[in-house]
Design a protein around this motif. Structure first.
Motif, PDB file in Angstrom:
ATOM      1  N   VAL A   5       1.032  -0.790  -0.349  1.00 48.56           N
ATOM      2  CA  VAL A   5      -0.013   0.295   0.212  1.00 48.56           C
ATOM      3  C   VAL A   5       0.989   1.224  -0.210  1.00 48.56           C
ATOM      4  O   VAL A   5       0.492   2.277  -0.748  1.00 48.56           O
ATOM      5  CB  VAL A   5      -0.753  -0.009   1.025  1.00 48.56           C
ATOM      6  CG1 VAL A   5      -1.299   1.737   1.525  1.00 48.56           C
ATOM      7  CG2 VAL A   5      -2.187  -1.264   0.740  1.00 48.56           C
ATOM      8  N   ALA A   6       1.863   1.397   0.709  1.00 40.78           N
ATOM      9  CA  ALA A   6       2.766   2.505   0.746  1.00 40.78           C
ATOM     10  C   ALA A   6       3.441   3.116  -0.319  1.00 40.78           C
ATOM     11  O   ALA A   6       3.410   3.847  -0.921  1.00 40.78           O
ATOM     12  CB  ALA A   6       3.841   2.495   1.954  1.00 40.78           C
ATOM     13  N   MET A   7       4.011   1.426  -0.747  1.00 41.98           N
ATOM     14  CA  MET A   7       4.748   1.783  -1.735  1.00 41.98           C
ATOM     15  C   MET A   7       4.185   1.892  -3.665  1.00 41.98           C
ATOM     16  O   MET A   7       4.035   2.892  -4.616  1.00 41.98           O
ATOM     17  CB  MET A   7       5.872   0.513  -2.550  1.00 41.98           C
ATOM     18  CG  MET A   7       6.960  -0.178  -1.516  1.00 41.98           C
ATOM     19  SD  MET A   7       7.232  -1.417  -1.696  1.00 41.98           S
ATOM     20  CE  MET A   7       8.163  -1.143  -3.492  1.00 41.98           C
ATOM     21  N   HIS A  14       8.201   9.046  -6.449  1.00 46.40           N
ATOM     22  CA  HIS A  14       9.599   8.707  -7.954  1.00 46.40           C
ATOM     23  C   HIS A  14      10.488   9.169  -6.521  1.00 46.40           C
ATOM     24  O   HIS A  14      11.458   8.888  -6.607  1.00 46.40           O
ATOM     25  CB  HIS A  14      10.268   9.777  -8.926  1.00 46.40           C
ATOM     26  CG  HIS A  14       9.333  10.155 -10.080  1.00 46.40           C
ATOM     27  ND1 HIS A  14       8.722   8.452 -11.178  1.00 46.40           N
ATOM     28  CD2 HIS A  14       8.072  10.525 -10.181  1.00 46.40           C
ATOM     29  CE1 HIS A  14       7.775   9.388 -11.481  1.00 46.40           C
ATOM     30  NE2 HIS A  14       7.529  10.703 -11.334  1.00 46.40           N
ATOM     31  N   PHE A  15      10.502   8.263  -5.413  1.00 48.82           N
ATOM     32  CA  PHE A  15      11.141   8.442  -4.292  1.00 48.82           C
ATOM     33  C   PHE A  15      12.125   6.974  -4.931  1.00 48.82           C
ATOM     34  O   PHE A  15      11.426   6.465  -5.037  1.00 48.82           O
ATOM     35  CB  PHE A  15       9.655   7.968  -2.843  1.00 48.82           C
ATOM     36  CG  PHE A  15       9.924   9.220  -2.197  1.00 48.82           C
ATOM     37  CD1 PHE A  15      10.175  10.328  -2.292  1.00 48.82           C
ATOM     38  CD2 PHE A  15       8.410   8.927  -2.508  1.00 48.82           C
ATOM     39  CE1 PHE A  15       9.474  11.903  -1.780  1.00 48.82           C
ATOM     40  CE2 PHE A  15       7.841  10.689  -2.194  1.00 48.82           C
ATOM     41  CZ  PHE A  15       8.375  12.046  -1.526  1.00 48.82           C
ATOM     42  N   ASN A  16      13.406   6.907  -4.181  1.00 53.52           N
ATOM     43  CA  ASN A  16      13.650   5.550  -3.911  1.00 53.52           C
ATOM     44  C   ASN A  16      13.346   5.061  -2.305  1.00 53.52           C
ATOM     45  O   ASN A  16      13.725   5.414  -1.603  1.00 53.52           O
ATOM     46  CB  ASN A  16      15.694   5.895  -3.478  1.00 53.52           C
ATOM     47  CG  ASN A  16      16.013   6.528  -4.645  1.00 53.52           C
ATOM     48  OD1 ASN A  16      15.121   6.672  -5.983  1.00 53.52           O
ATOM     49  ND2 ASN A  16      16.954   7.308  -4.540  1.00 53.52           N
ATOM     50  N   ASP A  35      21.564   6.645   5.450  1.00 52.12           N
ATOM     51  CA  ASP A  35      21.097   8.102   4.635  1.00 52.12           C
ATOM     52  C   ASP A  35      20.266   7.991   3.749  1.00 52.12           C
ATOM     53  O   ASP A  35      19.484   8.631   3.166  1.00 52.12           O
ATOM     54  CB  ASP A  35      21.958   7.662   3.136  1.00 52.12           C
ATOM     55  CG  ASP A  35      23.640   8.163   2.760  1.00 52.12           C
ATOM     56  OD1 ASP A  35      23.171   8.604   3.853  1.00 52.12           O
ATOM     57  OD2 ASP A  35      23.852   7.486   1.706  1.00 52.12           O
ATOM     58  N   TYR A  36      18.700   7.185   5.137  1.00 55.79           N
ATOM     59  CA  TYR A  36      17.812   7.615   5.251  1.00 55.79           C
ATOM     60  C   TYR A  36      16.744   8.230   5.313  1.00 55.79           C
ATOM     61  O   TYR A  36      17.312   9.070   6.696  1.00 55.79           O
ATOM     62  CB  TYR A  36      16.821   6.404   6.293  1.00 55.79           C
ATOM     63  CG  TYR A  36      16.855   4.949   5.593  1.00 55.79           C
ATOM     64  CD1 TYR A  36      16.703   4.247   3.752  1.00 55.79           C
ATOM     65  CD2 TYR A  36      18.246   3.949   5.719  1.00 55.79           C
ATOM     66  CE1 TYR A  36      16.480   3.173   4.081  1.00 55.79           C
ATOM     67  CE2 TYR A  36      18.194   2.643   5.248  1.00 55.79           C
ATOM     68  CZ  TYR A  36      17.670   2.512   4.626  1.00 55.79           C
ATOM     69  OH  TYR A  36      18.294   0.594   4.105  1.00 55.79           O
ATOM     70  N   ASP A  37      15.687   8.950   5.276  1.00 56.29           N
ATOM     71  CA  ASP A  37      15.132  10.493   4.487  1.00 56.29           C
ATOM     72  C   ASP A  37      13.992   9.962   6.011  1.00 56.29           C
ATOM     73  O   ASP A  37      13.650  10.745   6.546  1.00 56.29           O
ATOM     74  CB  ASP A  37      14.381  11.239   3.970  1.00 56.29           C
ATOM     75  CG  ASP A  37      15.678  11.721   2.790  1.00 56.29           C
ATOM     76  OD1 ASP A  37      17.001  12.150   3.760  1.00 56.29           O
ATOM     77  OD2 ASP A  37      16.220  11.569   1.365  1.00 56.29           O
ATOM     78  N   ILE A  38      13.526   9.291   5.929  1.00 53.30           N
ATOM     79  CA  ILE A  38      12.413   8.667   7.015  1.00 53.30           C
ATOM     80  C   ILE A  38      12.027   7.359   6.536  1.00 53.30           C
ATOM     81  O   ILE A  38      12.716   6.773   5.954  1.00 53.30           O
ATOM     82  CB  ILE A  38      10.748   9.675   5.895  1.00 53.30           C
ATOM     83  CG1 ILE A  38       9.802   9.279   7.318  1.00 53.30           C
ATOM     84  CG2 ILE A  38      10.384   9.102   4.845  1.00 53.30           C
ATOM     85  CD1 ILE A  38       8.760  10.308   7.032  1.00 53.30           C
TER      86      ILE A  38
END
Length: 76
Positions: A5-7, A14-16, A35-38
């Motif tokens: 669902v989240a993906m 266009h997030f990695n 390097d994760y932002d969230i």
């Protein structure tokens, strides 16, 4: 299911996106790569639930913002 669902919802931005199938995997990936932002954290994960994973992340001094997601709902 929450991963799918989240993906799907985030795909248009266009997030990695990286994902884990357990709290233990999450701890390992965050430890190896800051390097994760969230982090979107499900409460109902195998081997280590979301609350346990969050506590361990805090113990390790991780300051990445974390949002809890869950399908664990209570009527009322």
């Amino acid at each position: 299911m929450n991963i799918k669902v989240a993906m799907t919802l985030l795909k248009k931005y266009h997030f990695n996106i990286d994902y884990c199938d357990s709290g233990l995997t999450c701890l390992s990936k965050v430890k190896d790569n800051e390097d994760y932002d969230i982090i979107l954290l499900d409460d109902m994960m195998p081997h280590m639930n979301g609350k346990q994973t969050l506590a361990k992340l805090k113990e390790q001094g991780i300051t990445i913002p974390i949002i809890a997601l869950t399908a664990n709902a209570i009527t009322g």
